[in-house]
Every structure is written in C-alpha cells, then in structure tokens.
Design a protein around this motif. Structure first.
Motif, mmCIF file in Angstrom:
data_model
loop_
_atom_site.group_PDB
_atom_site.id
_atom_site.type_symbol
_atom_site.label_atom_id
_atom_site.label_comp_id
_atom_site.label_asym_id
_atom_site.label_seq_id
_atom_site.Cartn_x
_atom_site.Cartn_y
_atom_site.Cartn_z
ATOM 1 N N TRP A 70 0.828 -1.206 0.000
ATOM 2 C CA TRP A 70 0.000 0.000 0.000
ATOM 3 C C TRP A 70 0.864 1.258 0.000
ATOM 4 N N GLN A 73 2.268 1.640 -3.495
ATOM 5 C CA GLN A 73 1.229 2.148 -4.391
ATOM 6 C C GLN A 73 1.081 3.662 -4.269
ATOM 7 N N LEU A 74 1.132 4.172 -3.050
ATOM 8 C CA LEU A 74 1.034 5.621 -2.842
ATOM 9 C C LEU A 74 2.204 6.348 -3.505
ATOM 10 N N ASN A 77 1.595 6.396 -7.213
ATOM 11 C CA ASN A 77 0.596 7.412 -7.561
ATOM 12 C C ASN A 77 1.222 8.804 -7.583
ATOM 13 N N ARG A 163 -0.690 15.717 -0.405
ATOM 14 C CA ARG A 163 -0.688 14.250 -0.334
ATOM 15 C C ARG A 163 0.737 13.707 -0.343
ATOM 16 N N HIS A 164 1.615 14.324 -1.123
ATOM 17 C CA HIS A 164 3.012 13.879 -1.159
ATOM 18 C C HIS A 164 3.687 14.114 0.186
ATOM 19 N N LEU A 167 2.507 11.458 2.425
ATOM 20 C CA LEU A 167 3.210 10.216 2.104
ATOM 21 C C LEU A 167 4.567 10.179 2.791
ATOM 22 N N THR A 170 4.058 9.612 6.501
ATOM 23 C CA THR A 170 3.604 8.234 6.707
ATOM 24 C C THR A 170 4.769 7.257 6.574
#
Length: 227
Positions: A70, A73-74, A77, A163-164, A167, A170
C-alpha cells in the motif's frame, strides 16, 4: 539532476489532455509574453519532471526495505502526479513565451547511476528532508494570482503536494515503527527533528516559520504515538 529544455514547433507540442484546459491554454488571449514568468515556469516544469525520477527511485528504495504494497502504491501514484504537474507547468510556460515560433519541452534526462542498497538511515533522511520538510513547505506556500482557470490547476497541484507531504510523514512513521532494534536511524531521534526545525527556521520567512512552529513541530510529536 534536471533535464534541460528542447525547443520544438508548437504544432508538435502536446498539451495536458483536458478539453477545458486545452481550450483555454491555446487561446491567443492567454499569451502574456512575460519572459520572467516564462523562465520561472520552465524551471518549475523541469523540477516537476525531475520529481518523476525521484519518486521512481523512491519506489525502488521502499521495495529494498520491505515496505508494504500500500505504501509502494502511494509512491507510484505520486510519480503519476508529477507527470501531470510537469505538463501543466510547461503548458503555462508556453503561454508566456514571447516567441510564437517555438514551444519548449523537457530534453533527455541526464544519464546517471543510482545505488539501491536498503540503507534505512539514508532513505529516511532523504524522505524527511525532501518530503517532510520540502513537500510540506512547498504545499503550504504555493500561491497563484492569475484569476482564471490556471489558478484552479495550480490549486490542484498544491493539493497533490499535500498528499506527497503526507506520504513522506507516513513513510517516516512506518520506518520508525518497523526499524530493527539497534539500527541507527537519525530520524528516530526527536533531537534530530528539533535541530532541523531550529536551523531551517533561522533563514525562513515569516510564513515558513509559522509552518515550522505550528504544523511541522506538531506532526513530529505524532511520530512516536502508537496507532
């Protein structure tokens, strides 16, 4: 590393594929002929182009440390986002080109070698500096004053950058939680973050200092929470 630009005839240039965007960007009334902004947007476009390679490398690095699918995948993207960002930035640049005889696109990316060795400390430092600091500041300081559809697309880019940034945070959280006992990883030390924030605030503007104090410092506090 960045590519340089290549000049091509404008009838060979491929715009970002959105009918509303193409209709606006190819309208002659949008040609501002601003050399300074033309160069600024070229630089932005080439930086976004280089980020495609950065995220591709990041994918390999995640795989080298056994990151979950997962997370990979991020990252994948995010690389796709950078392709769109590159196209939009260069579309904007080409509307500001004072010379209607040519448009610009990225040239060949420089040849180079990379080493994917599963180094947790190096990978985490790259993510923290480029993502947690760089992407967070970039996302929260991006501004646009075109007063037209361009503003919408710049806003969409800034949302992608948010979002980056997420990421990156995270990834750091996952690495802190999953590193082996005894493994040296600078970002697992709160004092490393405190030093970084202090040093980066020193030459930062007032808006950036607020981000370091109110947002980045608060996120750092969450890195050691059990979730």
């Amino acid at each position: 590393l960045k590519a340089d630009i290549k000049q091509i005839e404008c009838n060979e240039y491929e715009y970002y594929q959105n009918d509303r965007w193409i209709g606006f960007i190819t309208n002659q009334n949008t040609n501002y002929s601003d050399t300074n902004k033309f160069n600024e947007w070229i630089n932005t476009g080439l930086s976004e182009h280089a980020s495609i390679a950065t995220f591709s490398k990041f994918n390999l690095e995640l795989m080298s440390i056994g990151a979950p699918l997962w997370l990979i995948q991020l990252a994948n993207n995010a690389a796709s986002d950078e392709i769109r960002h590159t196209q939009i930035a260069l579309d904007i640049a080409n509307t500001m080109n004072h010379n209607d005889n040519f448009c610009v696109k990225p040239n060949i990316f420089p040849s180079h070698e990379i080493n994917i060795d599963g180094d947790w400390n190096k990978i985490s430092l790259d993510v923290a500096i480029g993502g947690c600091f760089g992407e967070t500041i970039s996302a929260l300081t991006m501004e646009s004053t075109f007063d037209n559809i361009i503003d919408e697309y710049i806003h969409s880019i800034s949302m992608d950058e948010v979002r980056h940034s997420a990421l990156a945070w995270t990834t750091i959280k996952w690495m802190i939680d999953n590193k082996q006992d005894g493994m040296n990883m600078d970002v697992s030390d709160r004092k490393w973050w405190e030093r970084q924030i202090k040093n980066r605030k020193y030459n930062a503007g007032s808006k950036q200092r607020e981000i370091y104090n109110d947002i980045i410092a608060a996120i750092v506090d969450k890195l050691w929470l059990d979730v």
